[in-house]
Design a protein around this motif. Structure first.
Motif, PDB file in Angstrom:
ATOM      1  N   VAL A  91       0.850  -1.189   0.000  1.00 23.29           N
ATOM      2  CA  VAL A  91       0.000   0.000   0.000  1.00 23.29           C
ATOM      3  C   VAL A  91       0.881   1.233   0.000  1.00 23.29           C
ATOM      4  O   VAL A  91       1.766   1.374   0.856  1.00 23.29           O
ATOM      5  CB  VAL A  91      -0.914   0.029   1.257  1.00 23.29           C
ATOM      6  N   GLN A  92       0.645   2.097  -0.969  1.00 19.93           N
ATOM      7  CA  GLN A  92       1.323   3.388  -0.954  1.00 19.93           C
ATOM      8  C   GLN A  92       0.376   4.351  -0.253  1.00 19.93           C
ATOM      9  O   GLN A  92      -0.694   4.673  -0.764  1.00 19.93           O
ATOM     10  CB  GLN A  92       1.660   3.846  -2.374  1.00 19.93           C
ATOM     11  N   LEU A  93       0.748   4.787   0.960  1.00 23.39           N
ATOM     12  CA  LEU A  93      -0.134   5.589   1.804  1.00 23.39           C
ATOM     13  C   LEU A  93      -0.312   7.002   1.265  1.00 23.39           C
ATOM     14  O   LEU A  93      -1.386   7.583   1.392  1.00 23.39           O
ATOM     15  CB  LEU A  93       0.423   5.620   3.229  1.00 23.39           C
ATOM     16  N   ASP A  94       0.743   7.565   0.720  1.00 23.60           N
ATOM     17  CA  ASP A  94       0.715   8.874   0.072  1.00 23.60           C
ATOM     18  C   ASP A  94       1.914   8.920  -0.864  1.00 23.60           C
ATOM     19  O   ASP A  94       2.541   7.884  -1.108  1.00 23.60           O
ATOM     20  CB  ASP A  94       0.706  10.024   1.101  1.00 23.60           C
ATOM     21  N   ALA A  95       2.262  10.076  -1.368  1.00 27.11           N
ATOM     22  CA  ALA A  95       3.335  10.171  -2.362  1.00 27.11           C
ATOM     23  C   ALA A  95       4.682   9.703  -1.828  1.00 27.11           C
ATOM     24  O   ALA A  95       5.538   9.269  -2.605  1.00 27.11           O
ATOM     25  CB  ALA A  95       3.449  11.599  -2.879  1.00 27.11           C
ATOM     26  N   ASP A  96       4.876   9.764  -0.513  1.00 28.09           N
ATOM     27  CA  ASP A  96       6.204   9.480   0.048  1.00 28.09           C
ATOM     28  C   ASP A  96       6.238   8.432   1.152  1.00 28.09           C
ATOM     29  O   ASP A  96       7.262   8.283   1.822  1.00 28.09           O
ATOM     30  CB  ASP A  96       6.820  10.784   0.580  1.00 28.09           C
ATOM     31  N   HIS A  97       5.157   7.699   1.361  1.00 30.42           N
ATOM     32  CA  HIS A  97       5.122   6.679   2.420  1.00 30.42           C
ATOM     33  C   HIS A  97       4.401   5.439   1.914  1.00 30.42           C
ATOM     34  O   HIS A  97       3.398   5.550   1.213  1.00 30.42           O
ATOM     35  CB  HIS A  97       4.416   7.209   3.667  1.00 30.42           C
ATOM     36  N   GLY A  98       4.925   4.272   2.311  1.00 32.47           N
ATOM     37  CA  GLY A  98       4.302   3.025   1.912  1.00 32.47           C
ATOM     38  C   GLY A  98       4.542   1.927   2.917  1.00 32.47           C
ATOM     39  O   GLY A  98       5.424   2.027   3.781  1.00 32.47           O
ATOM     40  N   VAL A  99       3.749   0.869   2.800  1.00 34.19           N
ATOM     41  CA  VAL A  99       3.821  -0.293   3.677  1.00 34.19           C
ATOM     42  C   VAL A  99       3.746  -1.539   2.799  1.00 34.19           C
ATOM     43  O   VAL A  99       2.935  -1.594   1.870  1.00 34.19           O
ATOM     44  CB  VAL A  99       2.655  -0.294   4.687  1.00 34.19           C
ATOM     45  N   VAL A 100       4.579  -2.517   3.103  1.00 34.73           N
ATOM     46  CA  VAL A 100       4.543  -3.795   2.394  1.00 34.73           C
ATOM     47  C   VAL A 100       4.553  -4.908   3.431  1.00 34.73           C
ATOM     48  O   VAL A 100       5.431  -4.956   4.294  1.00 34.73           O
ATOM     49  CB  VAL A 100       5.741  -3.959   1.431  1.00 34.73           C
ATOM     50  N   GLU A 101       3.570  -5.786   3.336  1.00 31.95           N
ATOM     51  CA  GLU A 101       3.523  -6.982   4.183  1.00 31.95           C
ATOM     52  C   GLU A 101       3.974  -8.162   3.333  1.00 31.95           C
ATOM     53  O   GLU A 101       3.502  -8.342   2.210  1.00 31.95           O
ATOM     54  CB  GLU A 101       2.116  -7.222   4.690  1.00 31.95           C
ATOM     55  N   PHE A 102       4.902  -8.938   3.866  1.00 28.70           N
ATOM     56  CA  PHE A 102       5.451 -10.048   3.094  1.00 28.70           C
ATOM     57  C   PHE A 102       5.810 -11.213   3.998  1.00 28.70           C
ATOM     58  O   PHE A 102       5.941 -11.062   5.225  1.00 28.70           O
ATOM     59  CB  PHE A 102       6.698  -9.615   2.311  1.00 28.70           C
ATOM     60  N   VAL A 103       6.001 -12.362   3.359  1.00 28.38           N
ATOM     61  CA  VAL A 103       6.553 -13.542   4.010  1.00 28.38           C
ATOM     62  C   VAL A 103       7.720 -14.010   3.148  1.00 28.38           C
ATOM     63  O   VAL A 103       7.559 -14.244   1.946  1.00 28.38           O
ATOM     64  CB  VAL A 103       5.516 -14.672   4.162  1.00 28.38           C
ATOM     65  N   ALA A 104       8.902 -14.086   3.747  1.00 28.06           N
ATOM     66  CA  ALA A 104      10.093 -14.613   3.071  1.00 28.06           C
ATOM     67  C   ALA A 104      10.408 -15.966   3.694  1.00 28.06           C
ATOM     68  O   ALA A 104      10.468 -16.098   4.919  1.00 28.06           O
ATOM     69  CB  ALA A 104      11.267 -13.662   3.231  1.00 28.06           C
ATOM     70  N   ARG A 105      10.587 -16.964   2.836  1.00 23.78           N
ATOM     71  CA  ARG A 105      10.861 -18.311   3.319  1.00 23.78           C
ATOM     72  C   ARG A 105      12.314 -18.673   3.042  1.00 23.78           C
ATOM     73  O   ARG A 105      12.857 -18.338   1.987  1.00 23.78           O
ATOM     74  CB  ARG A 105       9.930 -19.318   2.644  1.00 23.78           C
ATOM     75  N   SER A 106      12.908 -19.363   4.002  1.00 20.40           N
ATOM     76  CA  SER A 106      14.290 -19.811   3.844  1.00 20.40           C
ATOM     77  C   SER A 106      14.472 -21.164   4.523  1.00 20.40           C
ATOM     78  O   SER A 106      13.590 -21.637   5.248  1.00 20.40           O
ATOM     79  CB  SER A 106      15.264 -18.786   4.440  1.00 20.40           C
ATOM     80  N   LYS A 107      15.636 -21.745   4.264  1.00 22.18           N
ATOM     81  CA  LYS A 107      15.972 -23.035   4.862  1.00 22.18           C
ATOM     82  C   LYS A 107      17.435 -22.981   5.276  1.00 22.18           C
ATOM     83  O   LYS A 107      18.296 -22.516   4.522  1.00 22.18           O
ATOM     84  CB  LYS A 107      15.752 -24.147   3.844  1.00 22.18           C
ATOM     85  N   LEU A 108      17.699 -23.442   6.477  1.00 25.09           N
ATOM     86  CA  LEU A 108      19.064 -23.482   6.987  1.00 25.09           C
ATOM     87  C   LEU A 108      19.221 -24.716   7.856  1.00 25.09           C
ATOM     88  O   LEU A 108      18.419 -24.938   8.766  1.00 25.09           O
ATOM     89  CB  LEU A 108      19.382 -22.217   7.798  1.00 25.09           C
ATOM     90  N   GLY A 109      20.233 -25.509   7.550  1.00 20.29           N
ATOM     91  CA  GLY A 109      20.495 -26.707   8.340  1.00 20.29           C
ATOM     92  C   GLY A 109      19.321 -27.665   8.370  1.00 20.29           C
ATOM     93  O   GLY A 109      19.044 -28.268   9.407  1.00 20.29           O
ATOM     94  N   GLY A 110      18.590 -27.767   7.260  1.00 16.63           N
ATOM     95  CA  GLY A 110      17.471 -28.686   7.188  1.00 16.63           C
ATOM     96  C   GLY A 110      16.189 -28.178   7.826  1.00 16.63           C
ATOM     97  O   GLY A 110      15.184 -28.874   7.824  1.00 16.63           O
ATOM     98  N   ARG A 111      16.220 -26.964   8.369  1.00 19.12           N
ATOM     99  CA  ARG A 111      15.030 -26.402   9.023  1.00 19.12           C
ATOM    100  C   ARG A 111      14.477 -25.253   8.202  1.00 19.12           C
ATOM    101  O   ARG A 111      15.224 -24.381   7.770  1.00 19.12           O
ATOM    102  CB  ARG A 111      15.366 -25.903  10.421  1.00 19.12           C
ATOM    103  N   ALA A 112      13.171 -25.250   8.014  1.00 18.83           N
ATOM    104  CA  ALA A 112      12.498 -24.177   7.289  1.00 18.83           C
ATOM    105  C   ALA A 112      12.231 -23.006   8.232  1.00 18.83           C
ATOM    106  O   ALA A 112      11.968 -23.197   9.425  1.00 18.83           O
ATOM    107  CB  ALA A 112      11.194 -24.690   6.706  1.00 18.83           C
ATOM    108  N   HIS A 113      12.318 -21.808   7.676  1.00 21.51           N
ATOM    109  CA  HIS A 113      12.072 -20.578   8.442  1.00 21.51           C
ATOM    110  C   HIS A 113      11.169 -19.666   7.630  1.00 21.51           C
ATOM    111  O   HIS A 113      11.223 -19.660   6.400  1.00 21.51           O
ATOM    112  CB  HIS A 113      13.382 -19.854   8.743  1.00 21.51           C
TER     113      HIS A 113
END
Length: 135
Positions: A91-113
């Motif tokens: 969401v771009q709140l106005d000309a100079d501010h925004g918000v992004v909601e995300f999920v980033a997935r990774s794996k390390l040492g056989g464990r998902a994060h």
């Protein structure tokens, strides 16, 4: 005359999940004439995710607002694999501010994060910058 082909790292699919080659997507914000010029908060978020995947720490620091930017970023742990990015909301709140909601997935040492974050962005001097995770 031989045709010159692009390095595979530039024609490979972009890590951010958009259906474009890296060079045509986040890669253009990492280097070249559009470097550091993501046009909106979502594009900056995606380019930052791709920068984590490709270990482009200078780009991450350059796109982090000075008020919250760390002095440096530790290198990724050996064996870390980034598995994907899901942008849930941008969401771009106005000309100079925004918000992004995300999920980033990774794996390390056989464990998902999963990293689920709502990030805030600000545009200063025509450039979008990551500020911080929202409270």
């Amino acid at each position: 005359m031989r045709s010159r082909s692009l390095p595979s790292s530039l024609v490979d699919a972009c890590p951010c999940g958009r259906s474009a080659a890296y060079a045509d997507c986040c890669g253009r914000y990492h280097t070249g004439p559009l470097a550091l010029q993501a046009p909106d908060p979502e594009s900056l978020m995606r380019s930052r995710y791709s920068a984590f995947v490709k270990d482009l720490r200078p780009y991450l620091l350059a796109t982090w607002h000075p008020s919250t930017r760390p002095a440096d970023i530790e290198p990724p742990e050996p064996g870390l694999q980034w598995l994907g990015l899901d942008v849930r909301r941008a969401v771009q709140l106005d000309a100079d501010h925004g918000v992004v909601e995300f999920v980033a997935r990774s794996k390390l040492g056989g464990r998902a994060h999963r990293l689920h974050e709502i990030s805030t962005f600000v545009r200063e001097d025509g450039r979008w910058l990551y500020v911080r995770a929202a409270d």
